[in-house]
Motif scaffolding. Structure first.
Motif, mmCIF file in Angstrom:
data_model
loop_
_atom_site.group_PDB
_atom_site.id
_atom_site.type_symbol
_atom_site.label_atom_id
_atom_site.label_comp_id
_atom_site.label_asym_id
_atom_site.label_seq_id
_atom_site.Cartn_x
_atom_site.Cartn_y
_atom_site.Cartn_z
ATOM 1 N N ARG A 5 0.869 -1.178 0.000
ATOM 2 C CA ARG A 5 0.000 0.000 0.000
ATOM 3 C C ARG A 5 0.903 1.224 0.000
ATOM 4 O O ARG A 5 1.863 1.278 0.761
ATOM 5 N N HIS A 6 0.592 2.179 -0.854
ATOM 6 C CA HIS A 6 1.422 3.386 -0.860
ATOM 7 C C HIS A 6 0.558 4.638 -0.932
ATOM 8 O O HIS A 6 -0.470 4.678 -1.608
ATOM 9 N N LEU A 7 0.977 5.650 -0.191
ATOM 10 C CA LEU A 7 0.327 6.959 -0.203
ATOM 11 C C LEU A 7 1.327 7.974 -0.751
ATOM 12 O O LEU A 7 1.853 8.815 -0.040
ATOM 13 N N THR A 8 1.586 7.869 -2.026
ATOM 14 C CA THR A 8 2.560 8.745 -2.675
ATOM 15 C C THR A 8 2.044 9.120 -4.054
ATOM 16 O O THR A 8 1.048 8.583 -4.542
ATOM 17 N N ASN A 9 2.755 10.042 -4.667
ATOM 18 C CA ASN A 9 2.424 10.451 -6.039
ATOM 19 C C ASN A 9 3.378 9.842 -7.061
ATOM 20 O O ASN A 9 3.459 10.290 -8.196
ATOM 21 N N ASN A 10 4.124 8.822 -6.637
ATOM 22 C CA ASN A 10 5.065 8.181 -7.545
ATOM 23 C C ASN A 10 4.337 7.446 -8.664
ATOM 24 O O ASN A 10 3.197 6.995 -8.492
ATOM 25 N N ASN A 11 5.018 7.320 -9.770
ATOM 26 C CA ASN A 11 4.411 6.689 -10.943
ATOM 27 C C ASN A 11 4.609 5.181 -10.942
ATOM 28 O O ASN A 11 5.237 4.612 -11.844
ATOM 29 N N PHE A 12 4.117 4.522 -9.909
ATOM 30 C CA PHE A 12 4.126 3.066 -9.886
ATOM 31 C C PHE A 12 2.906 2.597 -9.107
ATOM 32 O O PHE A 12 2.360 3.312 -8.273
ATOM 33 N N SER A 13 2.468 1.391 -9.412
ATOM 34 C CA SER A 13 1.291 0.844 -8.754
ATOM 35 C C SER A 13 1.699 -0.084 -7.608
ATOM 36 O O SER A 13 2.859 -0.495 -7.498
ATOM 37 N N SER A 14 0.735 -0.420 -6.768
ATOM 38 C CA SER A 14 0.996 -1.368 -5.687
ATOM 39 C C SER A 14 1.408 -2.726 -6.247
ATOM 40 O O SER A 14 2.272 -3.410 -5.690
ATOM 41 N N GLN A 15 0.798 -3.110 -7.380
ATOM 42 C CA GLN A 15 1.115 -4.393 -8.001
ATOM 43 C C GLN A 15 2.578 -4.435 -8.466
ATOM 44 O O GLN A 15 3.263 -5.463 -8.325
ATOM 45 N N ASP A 16 3.060 -3.314 -9.001
ATOM 46 C CA ASP A 16 4.466 -3.251 -9.429
ATOM 47 C C ASP A 16 5.399 -3.440 -8.243
ATOM 48 O O ASP A 16 6.393 -4.172 -8.324
ATOM 49 N N MET A 17 5.059 -2.779 -7.131
ATOM 50 C CA MET A 17 5.902 -2.866 -5.936
ATOM 51 C C MET A 17 5.867 -4.271 -5.346
ATOM 52 O O MET A 17 6.883 -4.774 -4.856
ATOM 53 N N GLU A 18 4.693 -4.909 -5.398
ATOM 54 C CA GLU A 18 4.572 -6.281 -4.877
ATOM 55 C C GLU A 18 5.468 -7.241 -5.652
ATOM 56 O O GLU A 18 6.140 -8.107 -5.061
ATOM 57 N N LYS A 19 5.516 -7.084 -6.971
ATOM 58 C CA LYS A 19 6.365 -7.937 -7.803
ATOM 59 C C LYS A 19 7.840 -7.715 -7.504
ATOM 60 O O LYS A 19 8.619 -8.661 -7.373
ATOM 61 N N GLU A 20 8.241 -6.436 -7.392
ATOM 62 C CA GLU A 20 9.649 -6.110 -7.129
ATOM 63 C C GLU A 20 10.073 -6.619 -5.752
ATOM 64 O O GLU A 20 11.149 -7.208 -5.592
ATOM 65 N N ALA A 21 9.222 -6.385 -4.733
ATOM 66 C CA ALA A 21 9.567 -6.826 -3.376
ATOM 67 C C ALA A 21 9.605 -8.342 -3.288
ATOM 68 O O ALA A 21 10.485 -8.926 -2.637
ATOM 69 N N GLY A 22 8.652 -9.012 -3.958
ATOM 70 C CA GLY A 22 8.622 -10.467 -3.966
ATOM 71 C C GLY A 22 9.870 -11.060 -4.591
ATOM 72 O O GLY A 22 10.466 -12.014 -4.066
ATOM 73 N N ALA A 23 10.294 -10.483 -5.705
ATOM 74 C CA ALA A 23 11.502 -10.955 -6.378
ATOM 75 C C ALA A 23 12.735 -10.742 -5.509
ATOM 76 O O ALA A 23 13.634 -11.602 -5.455
#
Length: 287
Positions: A5-23
């Motif tokens: 979950r993110h509360l930012t204005n960055n150009n990425f989605s929660s799904q993108d972050m989940e994939k990166e963190a999982g990897a």
């Protein structure tokens, strides 16, 4: 499994972050343990939680496995309700203790008085305790959590103090009573339909130690809202004890502060909380 979950204005989605963190996690396990961790998104044994706020990123393990803000007793609800966790936090921020007499004159579906009653009884509001994610973790396999939860849920019926819930709408009182019965605290709360201008006939002078509530707010009828707030603080001045407090939560505090000032109440604490994407303000007043 990774949730983000993110509360930012960055150009990425929660799904993108989940994939990166999982990897990242799988790669670290592979390097340190020399095997490749399997992923089960449907029934995971371990859930990592990534929370991003502004420029900070927090990584943790979800010991719960489900949303703790959900309450099984909350069957009859209203659109203006707050979550049980926020209601509980409101009470604790105001310094509520079981020996204090509590009043919620805008009780709606009864969340605040129900949370107060559960806290008074020493009850843990985890009807889904068997679903806790940490029960699957190997370090806890030998722990007897059944005894642990039974001890926490042991009822203390001594020295019960007043928890009063009132509302101007009868259907709100009916909903609150039903929810309280589901939570098994209906006998610990006094429900009544009372107009604000009659609160001084319902309670004795200086009888109440704490008023905790979410007052009605309508930006489409500010004049009526202002009148309601004036009536509330006028009545509160009579029923509240000399050292009593008023803890309120609302989308906007401006009109409430104006009405409070007229009756001589002073602000002792202010907080900002979030219910999903909705910003809410908490203000604590004292006599």
């Amino acid at each position: 499994k990774v949730l983000c979950r993110h509360l930012t204005n960055n150009n990425f989605s929660s799904q993108d972050m989940e994939k990166e963190a999982g990897a990242f996690i799988i790669e670290n396990i592979k390097q340190k343990k020399a095997y490749e961790q399997k992923v089960d998104l449907e029934n995971p044994d371990l859930i990592f939680y990534v929370y991003i706020f502004d420029e900070r990123c927090y990584l943790g393990i979800d010991f719960c496995g489900f949303d703790l803000s959900k309450r099984d007793y909350k069957v009859f609800s209203s659109a203006s309700d707050i979550k049980g966790t926020i209601a509980y936090s409101l009470l604790r921020i105001a310094g509520y203790k079981k020996e204090k007499k509590l009043l919620d004159p805008f009780c709606s579906s009864g969340v605040i008085p129900i949370e107060a009653a559960l806290y008074n009884n020493g009850s843990v509001n985890y009807y889904r305790k068997d679903d806790f994610a940490f029960l699957k973790l190997k370090p806890f396999e030998k722990e007897n959590f059944e005894n642990f939860f039974n001890k926490l849920n042991k009822q203390d019926t001594k020295n019960k103090t007043l928890i009063a819930a009132s509302d101007q709408q009868l259907y709100h009182i009916r909903s609150a009573k039903k929810n309280a019965k589901i939570a098994a605290v209906n006998k610990d709360i006094e429900f009544s339909r009372v107009d604000l201008e009659w609160l001084d006939t319902k309670f004795d002078k200086n009888e109440i130690d704490l008023i905790a509530a979410k007052p009605l707010f309508s930006k489409y009828d500010l004049q009526r809202t202002k009148k309601t707030y004036d009536e509330f603080f006028y009545a509160a001045k009579y029923v509240l004890s000399e050292k009593g407090k008023i803890a309120l939560i609302s989308m906007s505090m401006d009109l409430l502060k104006e009405s409070a000032e007229k009756q001589g109440f002073k602000i002792t604490n202010e907080r900002i909380v979030w219910q999903g994407q909705q910003k809410l303000e908490i203000t604590v007043f004292k006599n």
